[in-house]
Design a protein around this motif. Structure first.
Motif, PDB file in Angstrom:
ATOM      1  N   TYR A 110     -23.502 -17.609 -80.794  1.00 33.04           N
ATOM      2  CA  TYR A 110     -24.620 -18.219 -80.065  1.00 33.04           C
ATOM      3  C   TYR A 110     -25.886 -18.330 -80.908  1.00 33.04           C
ATOM      4  O   TYR A 110     -26.846 -18.983 -80.514  1.00 33.04           O
TER       5      TYR A 110
ATOM      6  N   ILE B 216     -27.427 -21.611 -81.601  1.00 33.68           N
ATOM      7  CA  ILE B 216     -28.034 -22.314 -80.464  1.00 33.68           C
ATOM      8  C   ILE B 216     -29.343 -21.670 -80.016  1.00 33.68           C
ATOM      9  O   ILE B 216     -30.310 -22.361 -79.706  1.00 33.68           O
ATOM     10  N   VAL B 217     -29.372 -20.338 -80.000  1.00 29.27           N
ATOM     11  CA  VAL B 217     -30.561 -19.670 -79.437  1.00 29.27           C
ATOM     12  C   VAL B 217     -31.428 -18.970 -80.480  1.00 29.27           C
ATOM     13  O   VAL B 217     -32.533 -18.513 -80.164  1.00 29.27           O
TER      14      VAL B 217
ATOM     15  N   PRO C  61     -23.239 -22.296 -73.206  1.00 31.28           N
ATOM     16  CA  PRO C  61     -23.223 -23.564 -73.947  1.00 31.28           C
ATOM     17  C   PRO C  61     -21.967 -23.757 -74.794  1.00 31.28           C
ATOM     18  O   PRO C  61     -21.721 -24.871 -75.258  1.00 31.28           O
ATOM     19  N   LEU C  62     -21.186 -22.687 -74.995  1.00 33.16           N
ATOM     20  CA  LEU C  62     -19.975 -22.821 -75.813  1.00 33.16           C
ATOM     21  C   LEU C  62     -18.703 -22.927 -74.982  1.00 33.16           C
ATOM     22  O   LEU C  62     -17.606 -23.029 -75.518  1.00 33.16           O
TER      23      LEU C  62
ATOM     24  N   ARG D 297     -19.562 -27.274 -74.061  1.00 33.87           N
ATOM     25  CA  ARG D 297     -19.602 -27.484 -75.514  1.00 33.87           C
ATOM     26  C   ARG D 297     -19.616 -28.976 -75.826  1.00 33.87           C
ATOM     27  O   ARG D 297     -19.267 -29.805 -74.984  1.00 33.87           O
ATOM     28  N   ASP D 298     -20.013 -29.310 -77.052  1.00 32.79           N
ATOM     29  CA  ASP D 298     -19.991 -30.712 -77.453  1.00 32.79           C
ATOM     30  C   ASP D 298     -18.557 -31.232 -77.402  1.00 32.79           C
ATOM     31  O   ASP D 298     -17.624 -30.485 -77.679  1.00 32.79           O
TER      32      ASP D 298
ATOM     33  N   TRP E 282     -28.455 -29.803 -69.675  1.00 31.97           N
ATOM     34  CA  TRP E 282     -28.040 -29.376 -71.016  1.00 31.97           C
ATOM     35  C   TRP E 282     -27.374 -30.525 -71.781  1.00 31.97           C
ATOM     36  O   TRP E 282     -27.450 -30.609 -72.999  1.00 31.97           O
TER      37      TRP E 282
ATOM     38  N   ARG F  36     -32.863 -30.674 -71.823  1.00 33.53           N
ATOM     39  CA  ARG F  36     -32.032 -29.834 -72.697  1.00 33.53           C
ATOM     40  C   ARG F  36     -32.861 -28.674 -73.271  1.00 33.53           C
ATOM     41  O   ARG F  36     -32.417 -27.533 -73.294  1.00 33.53           O
ATOM     42  N   GLU F  37     -34.071 -28.963 -73.693  1.00 37.20           N
ATOM     43  CA  GLU F  37     -34.908 -27.893 -74.247  1.00 37.20           C
ATOM     44  C   GLU F  37     -35.305 -26.874 -73.175  1.00 37.20           C
ATOM     45  O   GLU F  37     -35.371 -25.680 -73.430  1.00 37.20           O
TER      46      GLU F  37
ATOM     47  N   ARG G  72     -32.424 -24.645 -72.790  1.00 33.42           N
ATOM     48  CA  ARG G  72     -32.282 -23.739 -73.943  1.00 33.42           C
ATOM     49  C   ARG G  72     -33.230 -22.532 -73.794  1.00 33.42           C
ATOM     50  O   ARG G  72     -32.860 -21.395 -74.059  1.00 33.42           O
TER      51      ARG G  72
ATOM     52  N   LEU H 146     -29.844 -20.377 -70.466  1.00 33.17           N
ATOM     53  CA  LEU H 146     -28.606 -20.098 -71.189  1.00 33.17           C
ATOM     54  C   LEU H 146     -28.209 -18.643 -70.962  1.00 33.17           C
ATOM     55  O   LEU H 146     -29.031 -17.795 -70.607  1.00 33.17           O
TER      56      LEU H 146
END
Ligand code: UDP
Length: 414
Positions: free
Chosen positions: A10, A13-14, A196-197, A202-203, A326, A380-381, A384, A388
């Motif tokens: 993570y 991301i963080v 987020p994963l 996830r993407d 997100w 999204r920000e 974050r 999360l």
């Protein structure tokens, strides 16, 4: 302490300081036995959170586990009524129903008692297993009741009885200040969060998006509005259909309304039937019944959306809102519960109270594509920073430290 490979994932991301802080807090709680209890392994927001929370707590060195209570169909009908009552619906629950509720809790207590009585912390999620505390008279640890639902305006008779179960807990957790109730114990505010994963967030590869588009017949040349949620009246799926029909008069929008049931929610079928009926005759409205493990599909649908909707009329928090933000989408959500702390009007989306209001905002966004992008980025920000799992985990760790200090009654806000 055991190094946690998965927590390290993570960092990208963080940031590393967030992860370092978690490890420091985890060290202070090393070996502590925490048991989470809820009533479904899959479906709904609570299972979604426990799915990542347990492994990460373990990674931090806590001895964390997750138990699910069992119950007959009648038990889940009763607890759904309790749930609806807490969210303000006037429901008819008799003494015998509450007795049945507690008898089912007793069956679970027989199985779980040794584990629960020995644990340092027991965290009971929502009303279904709330009866367990009274059934574990030799408990050693601290017990926390974690309410995930919107109990800002409960139907009083239901709250009056449930209160007799939850006021024995050492502390309670609510997602928002508005849900706090007059209780004799310490109340903490902890908003939920997303991972987020996970498969859900996830993407994804463009190929995954294309295959979902093809599978569900989504036209790439027309704007797409998506609402993902259990088929539950408080999620207002019919209102969503009405809103899209209004927009449809002026813009070629298509709607995806996708969701499944949760094993602890017996009402879904009837609601789904109503939704199918309401959508009849409109090839632009895709009603999808999803299996409980459709995480990647949900991820893809949210990414295929131009706008994410969550037009609930009551909402504990609304993880689907977090998920949409997100993914960089503007979210149009009901002006209720936890949606209010996620959607900032004109910045990350819009808050609405009626199908007409939702339609108005959809039309506005479709005509202001650049605003859609800006809002999505801001959303999204915002997630974050605030929603999360690392923030959520930190809150739980600090809460346990606070309670262990024995001074939790002096803490006013956390
Ligand atoms: N969800 C799912 N399948 C469905 C409907 C919802 O996996 O068919 C997920 C959704 O993506 C979200 C969670 O379940 O992560 C729902 O949480 P939320 O807080 O939005 O609502 P709840 O169902 O807890 O009332």
């Amino acid at each position: 302490m055991e190094m946690s490979a998965s927590l390290a994932a993570y960092e990208a991301i963080v940031g590393s300081s967030v992860v370092r802080q978690l490890r420091n807090l985890g060290e202070k709680l090393s070996g502590v036995r925490v048991v989470h209890v809820n009533s479904t392994r899959e479906g709904g927001g609570v299972a979604e959170i426990l799915e990542w929370m347990i492994p990460l707590m373990r990674d931090l060195g806590l001895d964390a586990s997750w138990e699910v209570i069992h119950g007959s169909p009648r038990f889940f009908e009763i607890t759904k009524e309790i749930h609806n009552g807490l969210q303000g619906k006037s429901v008819d629950l008799q003494k015998k129903d509450w007795r049945y509720y507690q008898d089912e809790n007793e069956k679970n207590a027989e199985r779980l008692r040794p584990l629960l009585e020995e644990a340092d912390f027991v965290i009971i999620h929502d009303p279904q297993p709330a009866g367990l505390l009274k059934l574990c008279p030799n408990r050693k640890g601290k017990w926390i009741w974690r309410a995930h639902i919107d109990i800002s305006r409960p139907f009083r008779p239901v709250w009056k009885v449930l209160r007799t179960f939850v006021d024995k807990y050492d502390a309670s957790i609510f997602s928002m200040a508005e849900f706090a109730q007059p209780l004799p114990n310490s109340q903490f505010l902890i908003p939920p969060s997303i991972d987020p994963l996970s498969e859900k967030n996830r993407d994804l590869d463009p190929a995954d998006l294309e295959s979902a588009r093809a599978e569900y017949g989504i036209d790439p040349n027309r704007p797409t509005v998506v609402q993902i949620s259990r088929f539950d009246r408080f999620k207002d799926p019919i209102g969503v259909i009405q809103a899209c029909r209004l927009v449809r008069k002026v813009a070629p929008v298509q709607l995806v309304l996708a969701g499944g049931g949760a094993t602890d929610d017996p009402e879904g079928k009837a609601v789904l039937e109503d939704v199918i009926e309401a959508a009849e005759g409109s090839p632009d409205i895709h009603v999808l019944l999803l299996p409980p493990d459709a995480h990647k599909t949900i991820n893809a649908l949210q990414r295929l959306a131009d706008i994410v909707l969550q037009k609930s009329t009551r909402e504990g928090f609304g993880l689907t809102v977090t998920e949409g933000l997100w993914k960089g989408k503007p979210v149009i959500g009901g002006d209720v519960g936890g949606i209010r702390i996620q959607v900032t009007n004109y910045q990350t989306g819009f808050l609405v109270s009626t199908p007409e209001g939702a339609a108005h905002r959809i039309r506005y966004l479709l005509h202001h594509r650049e605003r859609m992008k800006e809002m999505g980025k801001a959303g999204r920000e915002f997630v974050r920073e605030n929603f999360l799992l690392t923030r959520n985990l930190r809150d739980y760790l600090i809460l346990m430290l606070a309670i262990r200090s024995g001074r939790e009654d002096r803490i006013i806000y956390m």
